[in-house]
Write a protein that holds these residues in place. Structure first.
Motif, short mmCIF file in Angstrom:
data_model
loop_
_atom_site.label_atom_id
_atom_site.label_comp_id
_atom_site.label_asym_id
_atom_site.label_seq_id
_atom_site.Cartn_x
_atom_site.Cartn_y
_atom_site.Cartn_z
N LEU A 11 9.99 -1.99 -2.39
CA LEU A 11 10.35 -0.70 -1.80
C LEU A 11 11.04 0.20 -2.82
N GLU A 12 11.80 -0.40 -3.73
CA GLU A 12 12.43 0.38 -4.80
C GLU A 12 11.37 0.99 -5.71
N LEU A 13 10.35 0.19 -6.09
CA LEU A 13 9.31 0.68 -6.99
C LEU A 13 8.47 1.78 -6.36
N ILE A 14 8.28 1.69 -5.06
CA ILE A 14 7.46 2.68 -4.36
C ILE A 14 8.09 4.06 -4.41
N GLY A 15 9.43 4.09 -4.42
CA GLY A 15 10.13 5.37 -4.47
C GLY A 15 10.32 5.98 -3.10
N TYR A 16 10.97 7.12 -3.09
CA TYR A 16 11.28 7.81 -1.83
C TYR A 16 10.54 9.14 -1.83
N GLY A 17 9.78 9.40 -0.76
CA GLY A 17 9.00 10.63 -0.76
C GLY A 17 8.43 11.00 0.58
N LYS A 18 7.23 11.60 0.56
CA LYS A 18 6.62 12.19 1.75
C LYS A 18 6.44 11.17 2.87
N PHE A 19 6.06 9.95 2.52
CA PHE A 19 5.86 8.93 3.56
C PHE A 19 7.15 8.70 4.33
N TYR A 21 9.58 10.80 4.71
CA TYR A 21 9.87 11.98 5.53
C TYR A 21 9.09 11.91 6.84
N ASN A 22 7.85 11.42 6.78
CA ASN A 22 7.06 11.28 8.01
C ASN A 22 7.69 10.26 8.96
N VAL A 23 8.16 9.15 8.39
CA VAL A 23 8.83 8.13 9.22
C VAL A 23 10.10 8.71 9.83
N MET A 24 10.88 9.42 9.02
CA MET A 24 12.12 10.02 9.51
C MET A 24 11.83 11.02 10.63
N ALA A 25 10.76 11.81 10.47
CA ALA A 25 10.42 12.81 11.49
C ALA A 25 10.05 12.14 12.81
N SER A 26 9.26 11.07 12.75
CA SER A 26 8.87 10.38 13.98
C SER A 26 10.09 9.75 14.65
N CYS A 27 10.99 9.17 13.84
CA CYS A 27 12.21 8.58 14.40
C CYS A 27 13.14 9.66 14.95
N ALA A 28 13.10 10.85 14.33
CA ALA A 28 13.90 11.96 14.84
C ALA A 28 13.53 12.29 16.28
N PHE A 29 12.23 12.31 16.58
CA PHE A 29 11.79 12.59 17.94
C PHE A 29 12.19 11.46 18.90
N CYS A 30 12.25 10.23 18.38
CA CYS A 30 12.74 9.12 19.21
C CYS A 30 14.20 9.32 19.59
N PHE A 31 15.02 9.69 18.61
CA PHE A 31 16.45 9.91 18.88
C PHE A 31 16.66 11.12 19.79
N ILE A 32 15.90 12.19 19.56
CA ILE A 32 16.02 13.38 20.40
C ILE A 32 15.62 13.06 21.84
N SER A 33 14.53 12.31 22.00
CA SER A 33 14.07 11.93 23.34
C SER A 33 15.13 11.12 24.07
N THR A 34 15.76 10.20 23.36
CA THR A 34 16.81 9.38 23.97
C THR A 34 17.98 10.25 24.43
N GLY A 35 18.42 11.16 23.56
CA GLY A 35 19.53 12.04 23.91
C GLY A 35 19.22 12.95 25.09
N LEU A 36 18.00 13.46 25.14
CA LEU A 36 17.61 14.34 26.25
C LEU A 36 17.63 13.59 27.57
N GLN A 37 17.14 12.34 27.57
CA GLN A 37 17.14 11.56 28.81
C GLN A 37 18.56 11.24 29.27
#
Length: 500
Positions: A11-19, A21-37
């Motif tokens: 995971l270190e070699l792969i680096g941090y990038g667009k992928f 960000y996509n995971v973070m965005a999907s998890c963001a909607f999970c957290f938002i959905s939980t808070g709204l409920q």
């Protein structure tokens, strides 16, 4: 370039990038959905109150049924996520909750609402806990803690969305009838709109893979394909250029659990996981994290829901009233503008506080942030009894909500780091289950004492939060603890169970 790498090194070699960000965005909607409920009842139920002739006690049962649903499913989601994957659990729970919320919007009586809210709580328990594990397992150790802390920003967004949507939708005059069946009214439209983050989150997760850490322990070849895809997206290079050719499986812990999908073997798998979690060497950490999470949610999802009511009593003014329109068919919510402004202020302060916590997350030991925030949250709770003006109460409320949201996310980060992958999701869900039990007790205490002796309720919450903060002293510095030392004893425990 062909190298054997363990997962963290890969995971270190792969680096941090667009992928990521996509995971973070999907998890963001999970957290938002939980808070709204969690928060929608405070806005939808007063409108439903007139339309369905609900008594205050019935609204209390509806709110309690949501918390009971979340508590009853917490352990179940952890077991399923550890056995079948985090992604599947999140997709099924999010999209199923959309269907339940739509049913809730169409229900015509108290019992229908109570049953729907129970299943809302039951289903939303998955993204409320498993998301932490899914998010963390895509990140290398140096990014893991920060990613979880910054995800806390998204858990504060519902505090801004809910009052804004309620202000714009609930006063509308929308009445669509189908015979005697009331199909749509403002609060029903409000509920349906709140399903959008769940739909978006579910669709985004469908287009993402299972976490590589889960796959590494169950299907190493699939884990390699995920790592190569991550490298391709992050670095915009061909998969053949990926420096990781093979995963080093020597440090991968695989409990010797049955492979056939029979009822007996499924029960045995559940027993194995629970046995591992509640036996040495993990027993002490399990008890510690559940107690601290209990104290956090006793305040966060318990007293936190009563803050508007306490503020109203300070102001001697109702925050949300309901009136009938001229034909008596629908409720028209009337918001106190001051309460709306205060809610926005609390949400903004909490949002920036979580950003600050994310920046500070790798500058201290893991236990420092939950320790400090729980202690400060307990002190601010006690101050609420002594303040003399609405402004002072608002300041104390901002401190309380900010510290509770930060400590909630911080504890998720601690659990992710402390427990091995094969029991990671169930460990988080066990802690969350204990927290939801705390929230239920806190709501019962406030509901009973708010008209009798509110001081007892306030100081009880303050004391439990301070106790939770003091318990954080015993959290080990998970940055320096190796889980490898636990694996031999875990493996022995599994073998003993299966030999019975």
């Amino acid at each position: 370039m062909s190298e054997n790498k363990n997962l963290d090194s890969a995971l270190e070699l792969i680096g941090y990038g667009k992928f990521h960000y996509n995971v973070m965005a999907s998890c963001a909607f999970c957290f938002i959905s939980t808070g709204l409920q969690y928060g929608l009842s405070a806005y939808a139920m007063p409108a439903a109150h007139c339309e369905l002739n609900l008594l205050p006690s019935e609204i209390g049962f509806i709110n309690a049924s949501f918390l009971v649903g979340g508590t009853s499913s917490a352990l179940l989601w952890g077991v399923i996520a550890d056995l079948n994957g985090r992604r599947k659990v999140l997709i099924i729970a999010l999209l199923s909750d959309v269907a339940v919320t739509i049913c809730c919007a169409l229900t015509q009586n108290f019992f229908g609402l109570m049953i729907c809210r129970f299943f809302n709580g039951f289903l939303i328990g998955a993204p409320g806990s498993v998301t932490f594990t899914y998010l963390a397992e895509f990140h290398a150790p140096k990014h893991r803690t920060k990613s979880i802390y910054y995800s806390g920003v998204f858990s504060t967004i519902p505090w801004l969305i809910l009052p804004a949507l309620a202000w714009s939708i609930l006063p509308l005059k929308i009445d669509v009838h189908f015979g005697e069946f009331l199909l749509y009214s403002p609060w029903r439209v409000f509920l349906i709109i709140l399903t959008l983050p769940e739909i978006i989150g579910g669709i985004m997760l469908i287009n993402l893979p299972e976490s590589p850490k889960f796959l590494a322990e169950n299907a190493p070849d699939s884990a390699m394909r995920v790592l190569q895809k991550m490298y391709n997206v992050n670095n915009r290079e061909n998969v053949s250029e990926c420096p990781i050719k093979h995963l080093d499986e020597r440090n991968i812990c695989r409990p010797k659990s049955p492979t056939k999908r029979t009822i007996r073997n499924l029960i045995l798998k559940v027993y194995v996981q629970v046995y591992i979690l509640f036996r040495p060497p993990l027993l002490s950490m399990t008890l510690l994290t559940t107690l601290v999470t209990f104290s956090n949610m006793f305040g966060y999802y318990g007293m936190g829901l009563w803050l508007p009511e306490l503020l109203n009593r300070r102001n001697e003014n109702a925050s949300l009233t309901t009136t009938l329109n001229t034909n008596g068919a629908a409720c028209l919510p009337e918001f106190d503008v001051k309460l709306y402004e205060n809610t926005i202020v609390i949400g903004i302060v909490a949002l920036f506080s979580n950003l600050l916590a994310g920046w500070l997350s790798d500058k201290f030991e893991k236990r420092i942030i939950p320790l400090v925030t729980l202690l400060v949250g307990g002190i601010s709770t006690g101050c609420m009894y002594w303040v003399n003006s609405p402004l002072q109460y608002l300041i104390a409320s901002c401190i309380f909500q900010s510290t509770m949201s930060i400590s909630n996310i911080a504890l998720g980060s601690v659990v992710v780091d402390l427990f091995p992958t094969d029991v990671n999701a169930i460990a988080i869900c066990t802690a969350v289950m204990a927290g939801r039990v705390g929230a239920i007790f806190s709501n019962i205490v406030f509901g009973y004492l708010i008209d009798v002796n509110v001081a007892v309720a306030i100081f009880l919450v303050a004391g439990i939060l301070i106790m939770g903060g003091l318990l954080c002293f015993f959290i080990p510095n998970s940055n320096t603890i190796s889980l490898d030392s636990r694996r031999d004893s875990i493996e022995i425990s599994v073998i003993k169970i299966e030999s019975k």
